[in-house]
Design a protein around this motif. Sequence first.
Motif, PDB file in Angstrom:
ATOM      1  N   LYS A   9      37.228  52.674  45.956  1.00 40.17           N
ATOM      2  CA  LYS A   9      38.621  52.268  45.739  1.00 40.17           C
ATOM      3  C   LYS A   9      38.953  50.932  46.405  1.00 40.17           C
ATOM      4  O   LYS A   9      39.992  50.351  46.142  1.00 40.17           O
ATOM      5  N   GLY A  10      38.039  50.425  47.231  1.00 48.95           N
ATOM      6  CA  GLY A  10      38.250  49.125  47.843  1.00 48.95           C
ATOM      7  C   GLY A  10      37.897  47.970  46.932  1.00 48.95           C
ATOM      8  O   GLY A  10      38.145  46.810  47.263  1.00 48.95           O
ATOM      9  N   THR A  11      37.287  48.263  45.774  1.00 42.89           N
ATOM     10  CA  THR A  11      36.897  47.218  44.818  1.00 42.89           C
ATOM     11  C   THR A  11      37.594  47.496  43.491  1.00 42.89           C
ATOM     12  O   THR A  11      37.454  48.565  42.921  1.00 42.89           O
ATOM     13  N   GLY A  12      38.346  46.551  42.973  1.00 44.35           N
ATOM     14  CA  GLY A  12      38.998  46.711  41.669  1.00 44.35           C
ATOM     15  C   GLY A  12      40.331  47.427  41.773  1.00 44.35           C
ATOM     16  O   GLY A  12      40.709  47.983  42.806  1.00 44.35           O
ATOM     17  N   THR A  13      41.044  47.449  40.659  1.00 44.64           N
ATOM     18  CA  THR A  13      42.344  48.103  40.595  1.00 44.64           C
ATOM     19  C   THR A  13      42.176  49.608  40.433  1.00 44.64           C
ATOM     20  O   THR A  13      41.096  50.102  40.089  1.00 44.64           O
ATOM     21  N   GLN A  14      43.266  50.343  40.634  1.00 39.85           N
ATOM     22  CA  GLN A  14      43.196  51.792  40.489  1.00 39.85           C
ATOM     23  C   GLN A  14      42.872  52.184  39.057  1.00 39.85           C
ATOM     24  O   GLN A  14      42.040  53.067  38.821  1.00 39.85           O
ATOM     25  N   ALA A  15      43.502  51.512  38.079  1.00 40.43           N
ATOM     26  CA  ALA A  15      43.239  51.833  36.674  1.00 40.43           C
ATOM     27  C   ALA A  15      41.776  51.584  36.318  1.00 40.43           C
ATOM     28  O   ALA A  15      41.145  52.380  35.620  1.00 40.43           O
TER      29      ALA A  15
ATOM     30  N   PRO B 137      30.659  28.446  45.822  1.00 42.61           N
ATOM     31  CA  PRO B 137      29.857  29.587  45.349  1.00 42.61           C
ATOM     32  C   PRO B 137      30.690  30.553  44.511  1.00 42.61           C
ATOM     33  O   PRO B 137      31.849  30.819  44.818  1.00 42.61           O
ATOM     34  N   LYS B 138      30.092  31.067  43.439  1.00 46.72           N
ATOM     35  CA  LYS B 138      30.784  32.031  42.582  1.00 46.72           C
ATOM     36  C   LYS B 138      30.669  33.455  43.121  1.00 46.72           C
ATOM     37  O   LYS B 138      31.471  34.312  42.761  1.00 46.72           O
ATOM     38  N   TYR B 139      29.668  33.703  43.948  1.00 39.22           N
ATOM     39  CA  TYR B 139      29.483  35.065  44.470  1.00 39.22           C
ATOM     40  C   TYR B 139      28.634  35.013  45.732  1.00 39.22           C
ATOM     41  O   TYR B 139      27.981  34.010  46.031  1.00 39.22           O
TER      42      TYR B 139
ATOM     43  N   TYR C 133      26.545  42.228  44.281  1.00 39.65           N
ATOM     44  CA  TYR C 133      27.124  40.896  44.178  1.00 39.65           C
ATOM     45  C   TYR C 133      28.629  40.999  44.402  1.00 39.65           C
ATOM     46  O   TYR C 133      29.300  41.798  43.763  1.00 39.65           O
ATOM     47  N   VAL C 134      29.123  40.170  45.287  1.00 40.73           N
ATOM     48  CA  VAL C 134      30.547  40.157  45.619  1.00 40.73           C
ATOM     49  C   VAL C 134      31.154  38.869  45.067  1.00 40.73           C
ATOM     50  O   VAL C 134      30.731  37.762  45.419  1.00 40.73           O
TER      51      VAL C 134
END
Length: 403
Positions: free
Chosen positions: A342-348, A256-258, A28-29
């Motif tokens: 690493k393309g999804t979300g922050t580094q932390a 749309p939410k996703y 889900y995106v």
Amino acid sequence: MRLNKIFLTATLLLAGVCANAQETVTEYVFQPHWFGQLQIGGQETLGEGKFGKLLSGNAQIAAGYKFNPYIGMRLAVNAWASRGAVKFDNLGSFNYNNGNNNYYKWNYIAPTLDAVVDMTNLIGGYNPTRLVEVDFLAGLGVNYAWHNKDAQRISASANAAYNSWFNSTYPQFDHNTGADKTVDFKNGLGFDAWEHGKWRFLGQFGCAVNFNVSSRVQIGLELMANITNDCYNSKHWDNTDWYFNALLGVGYSFGPKYSVNTRVIEPEPEPVVVEKIVEKIVEVPVQVEEKKVEKEVFRRDVFFLINQHYIRPQEMEKVAQVAEYLQTHPNATVTITGYADKGTGTQAFNLRLSAQRSQAVAKALQDRYYIPASRMIVKSMGEDMYQPYPDAVQNRVAICIAE
């Protein structure tokens, strides 16, 4: 002979099908989107009355924007009425311990700007198909209150009762000069029946539990604590005033939410054991050949869904294979390295998620298969965000290498 050929051909075809088996993963995106809310409920103002006596109606309308799976903002307008209580005795004097409760109400409207944090996605990973969603809310705004006529009538009545008693008891004193200084309803006794409309700063925090009726519609319960400046409830105690809201309502997502992506993950290749033949020349007797086998390496890649560290049943079979290898090779150890896309979300977030994935595999080996921690090395992707695969989906993985 013919039957043997048919059996051999079928076996080879079956092996080819199994070798080319692929795993289909649905992910889900998240899609940023606007949302709106309509809510109605009740409000309890903190005061001297019993619980329920200071209950009044409450309504709210809100509009907001969800930036990512975890954070959103909303502008909410909360309004209707608040209630208060004050105790005066029969002589019109303010008496907290022995007085009679006099109840009053007033109207207000309170616009606030709130942050909305989706705790369910933050803790459990993004999954828009969950039935229940829990949000934490906190915000700042203003409260405009007006129509405080009830409190003003109570104050006037108490003053009249006191003045009548004072004039009949002490006719020799002028209650408008020195003798009446002990009775000051605004300051000395703490009751301040303010007039006209008043603005006050407002802070609030609370939580909401929402149920997803469909991909766009939610119904939910919201509980909020609100704090304002002193005298909101017509009492002057040199402290802040509180009121609490409980709201039931419906929410709607505009757009749309996703979106749903279906990806195919190629099965990881089985490790190849390479054998080398080493020729050794001796004088007598002649040793023609001696085989030397390189150290055996066993590898399994445990794949995860986006933003999750839960091991699915089909992936748990790979964990079982690693455990079986370690049980049959008592001297072997396993290195478990977690990764994240690493393309999804922050580094932390990815650093934490990759560590959670490797720890989840290690915990399963310990709890389910009793593999001691001393035989495991648990690692995760470093600050350089190394990606073992060119495909983003395959980098949501914990790679287990036993040797």
